[in-house]
Design a protein around this motif. Structure first.
Motif, short mmCIF file in Angstrom:
data_model
loop_
_atom_site.label_atom_id
_atom_site.label_comp_id
_atom_site.label_asym_id
_atom_site.label_seq_id
_atom_site.Cartn_x
_atom_site.Cartn_y
_atom_site.Cartn_z
N LEU A 188 0.85 -1.19 0.00
CA LEU A 188 0.00 0.00 0.00
C LEU A 188 0.89 1.24 0.00
N HIS A 189 0.56 2.15 -0.85
CA HIS A 189 1.30 3.41 -0.89
C HIS A 189 0.35 4.56 -0.61
N ILE A 190 0.77 5.41 0.24
CA ILE A 190 -0.01 6.61 0.53
C ILE A 190 0.82 7.80 0.06
N VAL A 191 0.26 8.52 -0.83
CA VAL A 191 0.98 9.62 -1.45
C VAL A 191 0.22 10.92 -1.20
N LYS A 192 0.94 11.90 -0.81
CA LYS A 192 0.32 13.21 -0.67
C LYS A 192 0.07 13.78 -2.06
N ALA A 193 -1.13 14.16 -2.30
CA ALA A 193 -1.44 14.76 -3.59
C ALA A 193 -0.87 16.16 -3.64
N ASP A 194 -0.42 16.51 -4.79
CA ASP A 194 0.11 17.86 -4.92
C ASP A 194 -1.03 18.84 -5.22
N GLU A 195 -0.63 20.03 -5.51
CA GLU A 195 -1.65 21.07 -5.72
C GLU A 195 -2.54 20.79 -6.92
N ASN A 196 -2.08 19.90 -7.77
CA ASN A 196 -2.89 19.55 -8.93
C ASN A 196 -3.60 18.21 -8.74
N ASN A 197 -3.66 17.80 -7.51
CA ASN A 197 -4.29 16.52 -7.18
C ASN A 197 -3.55 15.34 -7.80
N GLY A 198 -2.32 15.57 -8.09
CA GLY A 198 -1.51 14.49 -8.59
C GLY A 198 -0.39 14.21 -7.62
N PHE A 199 0.53 13.41 -8.05
CA PHE A 199 1.66 13.16 -7.18
C PHE A 199 2.95 13.21 -7.96
N SER A 200 2.93 14.07 -8.93
CA SER A 200 4.10 14.12 -9.79
C SER A 200 4.99 15.31 -9.48
N SER A 201 4.49 16.17 -8.64
CA SER A 201 5.29 17.35 -8.38
C SER A 201 6.50 17.02 -7.53
N LYS A 202 7.36 17.95 -7.46
CA LYS A 202 8.58 17.74 -6.68
C LYS A 202 8.26 17.45 -5.22
N ASN A 203 9.12 16.69 -4.66
CA ASN A 203 9.09 16.48 -3.22
C ASN A 203 7.79 15.87 -2.72
N THR A 204 7.16 15.13 -3.56
CA THR A 204 5.95 14.45 -3.10
C THR A 204 6.29 13.48 -1.99
N ALA A 205 5.57 13.58 -0.93
CA ALA A 205 5.81 12.68 0.19
C ALA A 205 4.94 11.44 0.04
N PHE A 206 5.47 10.37 0.45
CA PHE A 206 4.70 9.14 0.37
C PHE A 206 5.21 8.16 1.41
N CYS A 207 4.43 7.20 1.70
CA CYS A 207 4.88 6.12 2.55
C CYS A 207 4.31 4.82 2.02
N THR A 208 4.97 3.77 2.33
CA THR A 208 4.58 2.45 1.84
C THR A 208 4.36 1.52 3.03
N HIS A 209 3.27 0.84 2.98
CA HIS A 209 2.96 -0.09 4.06
C HIS A 209 2.88 -1.51 3.51
N ILE A 210 3.58 -2.37 4.12
CA ILE A 210 3.58 -3.77 3.70
C ILE A 210 3.08 -4.63 4.85
N PHE A 211 2.07 -5.38 4.57
CA PHE A 211 1.57 -6.33 5.55
C PHE A 211 1.94 -7.72 5.06
N HIS A 212 2.82 -8.32 5.79
CA HIS A 212 3.36 -9.59 5.31
C HIS A 212 2.31 -10.68 5.21
N GLU A 213 1.28 -10.55 6.00
CA GLU A 213 0.26 -11.59 5.93
C GLU A 213 -0.57 -11.51 4.67
N THR A 214 -0.34 -10.47 3.88
CA THR A 214 -1.10 -10.37 2.64
C THR A 214 -0.33 -10.96 1.45
N ALA A 215 0.83 -11.47 1.71
CA ALA A 215 1.58 -12.11 0.63
C ALA A 215 0.83 -13.35 0.17
N PHE A 216 1.00 -13.67 -1.07
CA PHE A 216 0.27 -14.83 -1.59
C PHE A 216 1.01 -15.41 -2.78
#
Length: 543
Positions: A182-210
């Motif tokens: 799962l990735h959570i990305v801060k949307a930029d001013e254009n509601n995208g995530f392509s602008s500079k310095n976009t912050a994001f975090c990634t969450h991995i739940f190992h129990e969801t591996a398959f």
DNA sequence: TCTCTCACGTG
DNA sequence: GCACGTGAGAG
């Protein structure tokens, strides 16, 4: 939309950046306070930085039950939903900030598997990764308040084995092990995530591996699916008049009481585990935080083994299926997956690999976007923005949520080729570079946190400018609605053989450099061992 | 190992 | 009633 109201999901989730956990990690290339250093705007109070977002996996207990057996997900040409579906409860967001939530699924390792002798075994080297696609939650972008209000469901995500899939489903190889992220990305001013310095975090739940399959290999998985998936209710036995029971009986298939089967399984597991089988803590549809174990003690021997521990419906019958390949014949567990010793560390590596760009010849169609189906983008070689035809295809740097819905799928974007760009598994979808070049490009460093439950969080320390970033007027609810991204929006990255590998002790992370050059460095990564790592008997051991 | 069709169930 | 999702099972 946020599907399904959360039945009182606990607020206690897994923190992305718990200092205490941070200190437990074997590495920490980034200063502890790097993520929060510097001036912070009022909108982004320290506790509302992206690395402080908590994500709690919904139905964790159910996931664990699958996980302990060895989760399998059916993949079909038409696309198949995941079950259990990926649902999360989010907290810690800035209510006014807009975020984009998306999922990608990466190869967990470099192996191909086979189900042999009632257990998964390595069967060779993995096929090159399929064209990487992202599943962006259809609500994206939306405010933190929106995401935190109720469960966020990714249940409409579909998996396919069709390399030429035109629907934007996530393409996987059969008999390979995958890890959703799962990735959570801060949307930029254009509601995208392509602008500079976009912050994001990634969450991995190992129990969801398959492990992806075209048909279930492990009968225990089949039963778990039947018992828990409403759509499979038709396959639940009820009484002697059960149609399928009759059908089976007419074919002289033996019918075995579910209780008997369970007893057999429990007995077998108890025997092999050498410890009593405990009942599930609760029939929890909520976040399960009751299984915390000390970091470093994530060996599956220490995880509660609760599948098959208690009959949930004593009226149901198990059918003993007669299969020519014998897959469904053995109802007992000869050797619990938990017992196995193979370790697949959550160390990311990304061997440079080329692959056939199978999606090159996709038919050009707007159907997906127009019908609310997934929308995806194909990466092509070339410069990111200065390519001919840029007027036809928005440049990646300008790609944002406003456009996602209107851009034709399979539009060939010109991006920097993967061959020339090293990137981490973690950034595959970002590097997915094709669509989120800024996120794949050098950042001030990525950090990861592994909590005691095997939930791994990776985040980018937001640069100063990001920390001070303010929500723009465009983030008004109306605007948000107008800018709504197409449902099932997907991106396609130029695929690579990226996986959560076990060949290295290093975790590739982008390091700060110039804006035009990309490079990554390796940092020691903590070994996080989970039950999934034990599905597979060591290849070497079995050889 | 995969594809396709089927009956059955959900919503 | 309908579209869709499910696992079973034949091929």
């Amino acid at each position: 939309m946020l599907q399904e109201k959360s039945p009182a999901v606990s607020d206690e989730g897994f923190t992305a950046a718990k200092p205490s956990q941070c200190q437990n990690l074997a590495f920490d290339p980034i200063p502890q306070d790097a993520a929060t250093a510097g001036s912070i705007s009022q909108e982004d109070a320290p506790d509302q930085n992206i690395q402080n977002i908590k994500v709690c996996l919904h139905e964790k207990d159910l996931w664990k039950r699958f996980h302990e057996v060895g989760t399998e997900m059916i993949i079909t040409k038409a696309g198949r939903r995941m079950f259990p579906s990926f649902k999360i409860k989010v907290s810690g967001m800035n209510p006014k900030t807009k975020y984009i939530l998306l999922i990608d699924i990466v190869q967990a390792d470099e192996h191909r598997y086979k189900f042999c002798d009632n257990k998964w075994m390595v069967a060779g080297k993995a096929e090159p990764a399929m064209p990487g696609r992202l599943y962006v939650h259809p609500d994206s972008p939306a405010t933190g308040m929106h995401w935190m209000r109720q469960l966020v469901s990714f249940q409409k995500l579909k998996l396919t084995n069709n390399h030429l899939d035109p629907f934007g489903h996530i393409i996987l190889n059969s008999m390979h092990k995958y890890q959703p992220r799962l990735h959570i990305v801060k949307a930029d001013e254009n509601n995208g995530f392509s602008s500079k310095n976009t912050a994001f975090c990634t969450h991995i739940f190992h129990e969801t591996a398959f492990i992806s399959v075209t048909s279930y290999q492990n009968h225990k998985i089949t039963q778990l699916k039947i018992e828990n998936n409403p759509f499979a209710k038709g396959f639940r036995g009820s009484d002697e008049s059960d149609m399928r029971l009759s059908r089976l009986q007419s074919k002289d298939y033996p019918v075995i009481s579910k209780n008997i089967v369970r007893q057999t399984l429990v007995s077998a597991h108890s025997q092999f585990l050498g410890k009593p089988v405990s009942s599930p803590q609760c029939g929890s549809q909520q976040c399960d935080i009751s299984t915390h174990v000390p970091l470093g003690a994530l060996d599956t021997h220490d995880l509660p083994f609760n599948s098959f521990s208690a009959p949930r419906d004593s009226n149901l019958l198990y059918h003993c299926f007669k299969r020519t390949d014998g897959r469904h014949l053995d109802l007992t567990c000869k050797r619990p997956y938990l017992e196995t010793s193979s370790i697949i560390d959550e160390r990311y590596c990304h061997p440079a690999a080329s692959y056939e760009q199978a999606a090159q010849n996709y038919p050009n169609s707007n159907d997906s976007a127009g019908s609310g189906e997934a929308c995806m983008y194909t990466a092509a070689e070339g410069d990111i923005s200065g390519s001919p035809g840029a007027e036809d295809h928005p440049t990646l740097s300008s790609l944002n949520c406003n456009m996602w819905a209107s851009v034709s799928p399979y539009t060939s974007y010109n991006v920097q080729t993967m061959e020339t760009m090293a990137y981490s598994t973690f950034s595959t979808h970002f590097s997915t570079a094709s669509v989120m070049p800024r996120l794949a490009t050098p950042m001030s460093g990525s950090r990861s946190q592994a909590d005691t439950d095997g939930h791994l969080t990776i985040y980018s320390p937001p640069p100063q400018s990001e920390i001070c970033q303010r929500t723009t007027p465009s983030s008004s609810p109306n605007q948000s609605s107008r800018n709504r991204v197409a449902p099932h929006l997907l991106y396609e990255r130029k695929p690579s053989l990226s996986y959560l590998g076990n060949d290295t002790n290093h975790f590739p992370v982008y390091t700060q450099s110039t804006s035009s050059s990309r490079e990554w460095s390796s940092y020691p990564h903590p070994r996080v061992r989970t039950s999934a790592d034990n599905w597979i008997d060591g290849y070497k051991e079995d050889k």
